[in-house]
Enzyme design. Structure first.
Site, PDB file in Angstrom:
ATOM      1  N   LYS A  90       0.854  -1.193   0.000  1.00 33.63           N
ATOM      2  CA  LYS A  90       0.000   0.000   0.000  1.00 33.63           C
ATOM      3  C   LYS A  90       0.884   1.234   0.000  1.00 33.63           C
ATOM      4  O   LYS A  90       1.802   1.352   0.822  1.00 33.63           O
ATOM      5  CB  LYS A  90      -0.886  -0.006   1.267  1.00 33.63           C
ATOM      6  N   GLN A 111       7.199   4.031   3.863  1.00 36.42           N
ATOM      7  CA  GLN A 111       5.797   3.619   3.910  1.00 36.42           C
ATOM      8  C   GLN A 111       5.593   2.351   4.744  1.00 36.42           C
ATOM      9  O   GLN A 111       4.566   2.192   5.399  1.00 36.42           O
ATOM     10  CB  GLN A 111       5.309   3.379   2.471  1.00 36.42           C
ATOM     11  N   LYS A 114       5.453   3.612   8.329  1.00 34.65           N
ATOM     12  CA  LYS A 114       4.260   4.441   8.526  1.00 34.65           C
ATOM     13  C   LYS A 114       3.027   3.565   8.624  1.00 34.65           C
ATOM     14  O   LYS A 114       2.198   3.705   9.517  1.00 34.65           O
ATOM     15  CB  LYS A 114       4.141   5.393   7.331  1.00 34.65           C
ATOM     16  N   LYS A 126       5.416   1.922  -3.046  1.00 32.03           N
ATOM     17  CA  LYS A 126       5.324   3.253  -3.643  1.00 32.03           C
ATOM     18  C   LYS A 126       5.573   3.115  -5.130  1.00 32.03           C
ATOM     19  O   LYS A 126       6.219   2.159  -5.571  1.00 32.03           O
ATOM     20  CB  LYS A 126       6.380   4.184  -3.025  1.00 32.03           C
ATOM     21  N   GLY A 165      -2.795   8.342  -4.296  1.00 38.03           N
ATOM     22  CA  GLY A 165      -2.149   9.547  -4.816  1.00 38.03           C
ATOM     23  C   GLY A 165      -0.897   9.923  -4.043  1.00 38.03           C
ATOM     24  O   GLY A 165      -0.568   9.332  -3.019  1.00 38.03           O
ATOM     25  N   ASP A 166      -0.192  10.866  -4.574  1.00 35.14           N
ATOM     26  CA  ASP A 166       0.953  11.510  -3.922  1.00 35.14           C
ATOM     27  C   ASP A 166       1.189  12.772  -4.756  1.00 35.14           C
ATOM     28  O   ASP A 166       0.264  13.230  -5.442  1.00 35.14           O
ATOM     29  CB  ASP A 166       2.184  10.579  -3.925  1.00 35.14           C
ATOM     30  N   THR A 210      -4.645  13.614   5.396  1.00 40.97           N
ATOM     31  CA  THR A 210      -3.230  13.754   5.739  1.00 40.97           C
ATOM     32  C   THR A 210      -2.998  15.059   6.511  1.00 40.97           C
ATOM     33  O   THR A 210      -2.331  15.074   7.551  1.00 40.97           O
ATOM     34  CB  THR A 210      -2.350  13.690   4.473  1.00 40.97           C
TER      35      THR A 210
HETATM   36  P1  NDP Z   1       0.551  17.785  -4.241  1.00 40.93           P
HETATM   37  O1  NDP Z   1       1.010  17.415  -5.585  1.00 40.93           O
HETATM   38  O2  NDP Z   1      -0.883  17.956  -3.974  1.00 40.93           O
HETATM   39  O3  NDP Z   1       1.292  19.116  -3.756  1.00 40.93           O
HETATM   40  C1  NDP Z   1       2.668  19.199  -3.680  1.00 40.93           C
HETATM   41  C2  NDP Z   1       3.055  20.605  -3.270  1.00 40.93           C
HETATM   42  O4  NDP Z   1       4.462  20.645  -3.007  1.00 40.93           O
HETATM   43  C3  NDP Z   1       2.814  21.620  -4.361  1.00 40.93           C
HETATM   44  O5  NDP Z   1       2.544  22.869  -3.793  1.00 40.93           O
HETATM   45  C4  NDP Z   1       4.151  21.650  -5.105  1.00 40.93           C
HETATM   46  O6  NDP Z   1       4.415  22.841  -5.795  1.00 40.93           O
HETATM   47  C5  NDP Z   1       5.124  21.480  -3.955  1.00 40.93           C
HETATM   48  N1  NDP Z   1       6.355  20.812  -4.446  1.00 40.93           N
HETATM   49  C6  NDP Z   1       6.433  19.589  -5.020  1.00 40.93           C
HETATM   50  N2  NDP Z   1       7.679  19.309  -5.370  1.00 40.93           N
HETATM   51  C7  NDP Z   1       8.410  20.375  -5.003  1.00 40.93           C
HETATM   52  C8  NDP Z   1       9.776  20.678  -5.091  1.00 40.93           C
HETATM   53  N3  NDP Z   1      10.661  19.846  -5.647  1.00 40.93           N
HETATM   54  N4  NDP Z   1      10.185  21.878  -4.580  1.00 40.93           N
HETATM   55  C9  NDP Z   1       9.292  22.724  -4.019  1.00 40.93           C
HETATM   56  N5  NDP Z   1       7.973  22.488  -3.918  1.00 40.93           N
HETATM   57  C10 NDP Z   1       7.547  21.325  -4.406  1.00 40.93           C
HETATM   58  O7  NDP Z   1       1.177  16.666  -3.268  1.00 40.93           O
HETATM   59  P2  NDP Z   1       0.732  16.259  -1.793  1.00 40.93           P
HETATM   60  O8  NDP Z   1       0.271  17.447  -1.051  1.00 40.93           O
HETATM   61  O9  NDP Z   1      -0.149  15.086  -1.909  1.00 40.93           O
HETATM   62  O10 NDP Z   1       2.116  15.735  -1.183  1.00 40.93           O
HETATM   63  C11 NDP Z   1       3.021  16.597  -0.511  1.00 40.93           C
HETATM   64  C12 NDP Z   1       3.949  15.770   0.339  1.00 40.93           C
HETATM   65  O11 NDP Z   1       3.204  15.013   1.297  1.00 40.93           O
HETATM   66  C13 NDP Z   1       4.803  14.737  -0.409  1.00 40.93           C
HETATM   67  O12 NDP Z   1       6.047  14.605   0.243  1.00 40.93           O
HETATM   68  C14 NDP Z   1       4.015  13.451  -0.228  1.00 40.93           C
HETATM   69  O13 NDP Z   1       4.839  12.308  -0.358  1.00 40.93           O
HETATM   70  C15 NDP Z   1       3.525  13.629   1.200  1.00 40.93           C
HETATM   71  N6  NDP Z   1       2.356  12.844   1.566  1.00 40.93           N
HETATM   72  C16 NDP Z   1       1.173  12.952   0.881  1.00 40.93           C
HETATM   73  C17 NDP Z   1       0.079  12.226   1.286  1.00 40.93           C
HETATM   74  C18 NDP Z   1      -1.251  12.400   0.641  1.00 40.93           C
HETATM   75  O14 NDP Z   1      -2.223  11.839   1.175  1.00 40.93           O
HETATM   76  N7  NDP Z   1      -1.392  13.135  -0.434  1.00 40.93           N
HETATM   77  C19 NDP Z   1       0.165  11.245   2.405  1.00 40.93           C
HETATM   78  C20 NDP Z   1       1.417  11.283   3.111  1.00 40.93           C
HETATM   79  C21 NDP Z   1       2.470  12.028   2.673  1.00 40.93           C
HETATM   80  P3  NDP Z   1       4.213  22.903  -7.388  1.00 40.93           P
HETATM   81  O15 NDP Z   1       2.751  22.887  -7.616  1.00 40.93           O
HETATM   82  O16 NDP Z   1       4.888  24.158  -7.792  1.00 40.93           O
HETATM   83  O17 NDP Z   1       4.896  21.679  -7.940  1.00 40.93           O
END
Ligand code: NDP
Length: 450
Positions: A90, A111, A114, A126, A165-166, A210
């Protein structure tokens, strides 16, 4: 550190030389479980650590698709099925140009721990692709997702491996992936993907889970230190799924969020971020955070100049929530945050602080809510989505949110108890690693050499 641990670290490094993110994640976990290894000499004979750091299976594949101009583009797809000890694999899918095997392996490795912390029956995996959804038309996104699933479908299943998603993969992408899976399989297997829209089998509160979960963990962590969120100023990196719902819960808990960001830069609004405006820009228009200034010209915009030291971490605040990506806070940003009086860090993203930054925070009395534990609410709610799919039933938003809150309180208590048992009270980074590792090592013992 024991000879056994040293040897495993050395061998892992030798075998995975070109995978810095994966090695970083392994280093952090293995070093912190050292006291458990010391009291379990049998783990060496059973090769518990060697088995934990080696994925059960790695799948890499070609993803060809045709863009709107009629040109064929080829991306690379990944699925790392890391560990199925306590349930079906997962973990999410990430679509971002930076994706490579090292990043997917680090995410898959994290993961495992977690998912073990959630207390729910889910293993660790992943996947993703170096495909960049930014600037693509809706049609291109659909064609890419269909091609991706045309290969992935043979490796997944609701009792085998359940992606979600991620970064770069939200409800839209999950919808296209699910549609293609259903077409190929000629069956509605709701539990094969999570993060689905509620319209066709998703769970209420999954979108929020999250970010909300992060704030439930933060609330517990602050309370254990006789502190609260009320009246605190907060800065949040990112403006995606995790950042937006962390911000929403923060505000509901009485804190003031003064900055958010995306990969181009950050906005600073000292009177408090208007989250509806951010949601409109990011969730509806899929625009850039800078556009916030069109509505709030008095807010300040600071551009990011490369990935080192993002400007958001120079803003003075009580609490920092890195919710964007890995290694977002390095040692220089950590020093700035401490100098500016930060009291707590909540890791919404996976591995957003480097090891040096985390050590600096802990050495300076800053509370750290580690990603493995603090952002586990997303996957926990995905597991709740899977149960609803199996039952062919829906819980209300309040029912899911209540379960999520209880899971986060339990996770916090597990981290706290482990940190106390192993004499590092208040160090929830070590606490989370130990609490998860103990479960995994015991499950491995019970299941024999597999
Ligand atoms: P989204 O794609 O919804 O959002 C990602 C955000 O982070 C955007 O604002 C993006 O900006 C920014 N970002 C991504 N890459 C970079 C980078 N290299 N440098 C600077 N900013 C960056 O993703 P999520 O919110 O789902 O995920 C965010 C984090 O949380 C990740 O690390 C993910 O693994 C983790 N996570 C997510 C979960 C979930 O349920 N979604 C669960 C647990 C962890 P821009 O739009 O400009 O790219």
């Amino acid at each position: 550190m024991s000879n056994y641990l040293n040897k495993v670290l050395k061998d892992t490094k030798k075998k995975n030389l070109k995978e810095p993110e994966f090695l970083q994640a392994v280093n952090e976990v293995l070093q912190s479980v050292s006291p458990v290894i010391d009291i379990h000499p049998e783990y060496e004979k059973l090769a518990i650590l060697e088995r934990l750091v080696e994925p059960e299976r790695i799948i890499m594949f070609r993803v060809p698709w045709v863009n709107d101009k009629g040109k064929v583009i080829v991306n690379r797809g990944y699925r790392v099925q890391f560990n199925s000890l306590i349930g079906p694999y997962k973990g999410g899918l990430r679509f971002h140009p930076s994706v490579n095997l090292s990043i997917i392996k680090f995410l898959g490795f994290e993961q495992i721990f977690k998912n073990a912390l959630t207390g729910l029956p889910i293993g660790g995996a992943k996947g993703g692709s170096d495909f960049d959804p930014k600037g693509k038309s809706d049609f291109e996104i659909m064609k890419f997702c269909q091609s991706f699933m045309t290969e992935l479908y043979r490796h997944i299943g609701q009792d085998v491996d359940v992606p979600a998603g991620d970064i770069g993969v939200g409800a839209r992408e999950v919808g296209y992936l699910f549609g293609q899976y259903k077409r190929i399989r000629n069956a509605y297997e709701g539990g094969v993907l999570t993060g689905k829209d509620v319209m066709y089998g998703g769970s209420l509160a999954r979108k929020e889970a999250t970010g909300y979960g992060l704030m439930y963990f933060m609330r517990e962590m602050l309370a254990a230190d006789n502190k609260s969120l009320k009246g605190k100023t907060v800065i949040i990196s990112g403006s995606g799924n995790v950042a937006i719902y962390a911000c929403e819960k923060c505000q509901a808990m009485g804190a003031k969020v003064i900055a958010m960001s995306d990969s181009n830069g950050c906005i600073y609004d000292k009177s408090g971020i208007d989250l509806d405006c951010v949601k409109q820009i990011k969730e509806v228009q899929r625009g850039r955070i800078k556009e916030y200034l069109k509505t709030y010209p008095k807010a300040v915009y600071m551009e990011s100049k490369g990935s080192a030291n993002p400007p958001i971490w120079s803003i003075k605040a009580d609490i920092a929530l890195p919710c964007a990506t890995q290694n977002d806070i390095g040692i220089d940003s950590a020093k700035l945050l401490v100098k500016n009086g930060v009291i707590a860090i909540g890791e919404g993203a996976n591995m957003p602080c480097t090891i040096e930054a985390t050590e600096y925070f802990l050495a300076n009395g800053v509370l750290v809510a580690p990603a493995k534990a603090a952002n586990a609410g997303g996957v926990a709610t995905s597991a709740i989505e899977m149960s609803q799919n199996s039952m062919r039933y829906y819980y209300t938003f309040e029912e899911v949110d209540k379960k999520l809150e209880q899971i986060m309180v339990n996770i916090f208590n597990e981290c706290k108890n482990a940190s106390e048992e192993f004499k590092c009270k208040g160090n929830y980074v070590v606490g989370a690693n130990i609490a998860a590792f103990k479960k995994l090592a015991e499950a491995m013992k019970m299941q024999g050499v597999v």
